[in-house]
Design a protein around this motif. Structure first.
Motif, PDB file in Angstrom:
ATOM      1  N   GLY A   2     -19.253 -19.601 -27.334  1.00 41.85           N
ATOM      2  CA  GLY A   2     -20.698 -19.738 -27.263  1.00 41.85           C
ATOM      3  C   GLY A   2     -21.353 -19.203 -26.011  1.00 41.85           C
ATOM      4  N   GLU A   3     -20.696 -18.254 -25.311  1.00 37.80           N
ATOM      5  CA  GLU A   3     -21.270 -17.788 -24.044  1.00 37.80           C
ATOM      6  C   GLU A   3     -22.656 -17.169 -24.210  1.00 37.80           C
ATOM      7  N   LEU A  13     -29.297 -21.973 -24.815  1.00 39.91           N
ATOM      8  CA  LEU A  13     -28.961 -23.363 -24.569  1.00 39.91           C
ATOM      9  C   LEU A  13     -30.188 -24.268 -24.586  1.00 39.91           C
ATOM     10  N   PRO A  20     -24.442 -24.985 -28.184  1.00 37.34           N
ATOM     11  CA  PRO A  20     -23.033 -25.341 -28.336  1.00 37.34           C
ATOM     12  C   PRO A  20     -22.775 -26.833 -28.217  1.00 37.34           C
ATOM     13  N   ASP A  64     -19.429 -20.400 -17.506  1.00 38.12           N
ATOM     14  CA  ASP A  64     -19.309 -19.510 -18.657  1.00 38.12           C
ATOM     15  C   ASP A  64     -20.456 -19.726 -19.639  1.00 38.12           C
ATOM     16  N   GLN A  65     -20.958 -20.965 -19.705  1.00 42.74           N
ATOM     17  CA  GLN A  65     -22.009 -21.296 -20.664  1.00 42.74           C
ATOM     18  C   GLN A  65     -23.257 -21.889 -20.028  1.00 42.74           C
ATOM     19  N   GLY A 111     -16.003 -23.509 -24.695  1.00 43.67           N
ATOM     20  CA  GLY A 111     -15.931 -22.671 -23.510  1.00 43.67           C
ATOM     21  C   GLY A 111     -14.876 -21.588 -23.551  1.00 43.67           C
ATOM     22  N   ARG A 112     -14.937 -20.735 -22.562  1.00 40.31           N
ATOM     23  CA  ARG A 112     -14.141 -19.512 -22.535  1.00 40.31           C
ATOM     24  C   ARG A 112     -12.644 -19.767 -22.495  1.00 40.31           C
ATOM     25  N   ARG A 118     -24.806 -28.595 -17.766  1.00 38.81           N
ATOM     26  CA  ARG A 118     -23.867 -28.916 -18.845  1.00 38.81           C
ATOM     27  C   ARG A 118     -23.973 -30.400 -19.213  1.00 38.81           C
TER      28      ARG A 118
END
Length: 490
Positions: free
Chosen positions: A428-429, A433, A440, A468-469, A403-404, A476
């Protein structure tokens, strides 16, 4: 027209109301303001497909909706009331203009309180805190239901409070989850009983400047204002007790602590693996009443026990029996992505606590396990991780970062746990996915597997937000679980 004195059965036809934001709470506010006769003008800068459909419905009902970039930058003329969504910061232009013009600013929760029917108004049992709000409210709802009461879990947990108070079939009692954002815009709410579960750094992107933490705590403390029966606080968190002491409550309301230790008089706590009550029984000076066993709970993790005690205290303040507390908690299951075991393979447990979106929540999760490979990172929201790392470093087998804002955690690890192995899997933004084997989380799981020893727990407790992802913490957690299952071949 001044709306300050109006309720559900009054004539709102002269009230010109602006609703800022058009999410779940914004639509509920606009819809119910139209229902009571107000002239409604809703403003939002962007809208999803679902919100566009709701906008069409609102206009059919007689409201006006403006959806375009900059729609919330200027407050229209001739406004009597501004109802704001909780996402708007106090210094947002729309709110600043309302304050300059002397226009009342309410949140959807404040509107709901004012729209209660005096003849059938259900008491509110209110919950806030940095972590554990939703689980506690859901536990409380389960207890109230076990007591045979018509209850609903509302507020930040899902259903807007305005919908519940306007329901044609009255509720007996409401379990209300409130965020600091929602509480910031309350003025007259008077809960029957309320709890601040805990206080730790969070949302420091919303609260800014040198007084950010104090402002955040003050908004949490608003839940205790005008409490009628019981202010429930966390004995292990002195700040929550301080907020109780500073609150202006209804005469006769009392402070009730919850503790993971043996409770003093006026508290609920734990004695020999039993949750007990020394606050709401006549014999509290000399004895304690059994509520349930720790084994009755969905998890023995300390923060789950604490949540159950808080829920029990609120329910007991409402008059619920010990048996109903036991029955409600026995049948309760925790929502997904909250310390949920995804798989056990090779004597390694893989656990999804994606809901741990700040350091305090992550620390509570980490402390439930002896040896942990910690998966962490995302959007830190201005939070710091030094206290967390210093508190759990002896439990860490290794850390996998993504993450960021992963560098914020890496820096804390370098300062306080320099000997703990760390694998950085990148930001990995921009990665897709939804392709199995390539996202990621695949790298995260592979890295965690390299660090884990038999008997360890690989724990996704990111301590950060997910946007962010991922779209949300649920996505997530699902990505983590899917990657784990692919890795172990199930």
């Amino acid at each position: 027209m001044n709306p300050e004195s109006l309720g559900q059965h009054d004539d709102w036809s002269g009230v010109r109301a602006v609703v800022a934001g058009f999410g779940v709470s914004g639509f509920a506010a606009a819809d119910n303001l139209i229902h009571v006769g107000a002239q409604v003008h809703a403003l939002t800068d962007t809208a999803s497909a679902e919100e566009l459909e709701k906008a069409e419905l609102l206009e059919v009902l007689g409201g006006r909706v403006d959806i375009h970039a900059g729609a919330t930058s200027t407050l229209p003329e001739d406004v009597d009331l501004l109802v704001t969504s909780p996402g708007f910061k106090p210094d947002a232009p729309l709110l600043a203009q309302a304050h300059q013009r002397g226009i009342p600013v309410w949140g959807e929760v404040e509107l709901a309180w004012r729209l209660r029917d005096p003849a059938t108004a259900a008491p509110w049992l209110c919950v806030t805190g940095t972590n554990g709000k939703t689980t506690t409210v859901q536990m409380l709802h389960a207890i109230l239901t076990a007591a045979g009461l018509r209850s609903a879990a509302v507020g930040n947990v899902g259903r807007p409070v305005t919908e519940a108070v306007m329901d044609p079939t009255p509720y007996d009692v409401l379990a209300v989850e409130l965020s600091s954002f929602q509480l910031h815009y309350t003025q007259s709410v008077s809960a029957e009983a309320a709890v601040v579960l805990n206080l730790a750094e969070d949302h420091l992107d919303w609260y800014t400047g040198p007084t950010a933490m104090a402002d955040y705590a003050a908004d949490k403390g608003r839940i205790y204002e005008r409490v009628q029966k019981a202010c429930v606080y966390n004995v292990a968190d002195a700040e929550t007790e301080r907020l109780v002491r500073e609150a202006d409550v209804v005469e006769g309301a009392r402070a009730v602590g919850f503790t993971l230790g043996t409770p003093a008089v006026g508290m609920v706590g734990v004695v020999e693996d039993l949750l007990v009550d020394r606050a709401f029984i006549a014999e509290r000076q000399t004895s304690a009443a059994e509520l349930c066993a720790v084994a009755d709970l969905p998890s023995p993790a300390p923060h789950v026990v604490a949540n159950a005690l808080a829920a029990a205290a609120l329910a007991r303040a409402h008059g619920v029996t010990q048996a109903a507390v036991r029955d409600g908690l026995r049948g309760f299951t925790i929502d997904g992505h909250r310390i949920q075991t995804v798989a056990v393979s090779g004597d390694v447990a893989w656990v999804d606590d994606s809901k741990a979106t700040n350091p305090h929540a992550a620390q509570s999760s980490l402390q439930a396990f002896e040896h942990v490979v910690w998966v962490a990172g995302g959007l830190a929201k201005g939070a710091r991780f030094d206290d967390l790392v210093a508190g759990v470093r002896d439990r860490l087998r290794g850390v996998v970062l993504l993450g960021r804002d992963r560098a914020v955690i890496a820096d804390a690890l370098a300062r306080h746990a320099p000997d703990v192995p760390v694998i950085d899997t990148g930001g990995g933004e921009d990665e897709p996915l939804d392709t199995p084997g390539s996202g990621p989380m695949e790298r995260v799981v592979e890295a965690a597997a390299r660090l884990a020893h038999p008997g360890d727990t690989v724990l996704l407790a990111p301590g950060c937000a997910s946007q962010d992802q991922f779209r949300n913490y649920g996505e997530r957690g699902d990505a983590f679980a899917d990657a784990v299952r692919r890795h172990i071949g199930t």
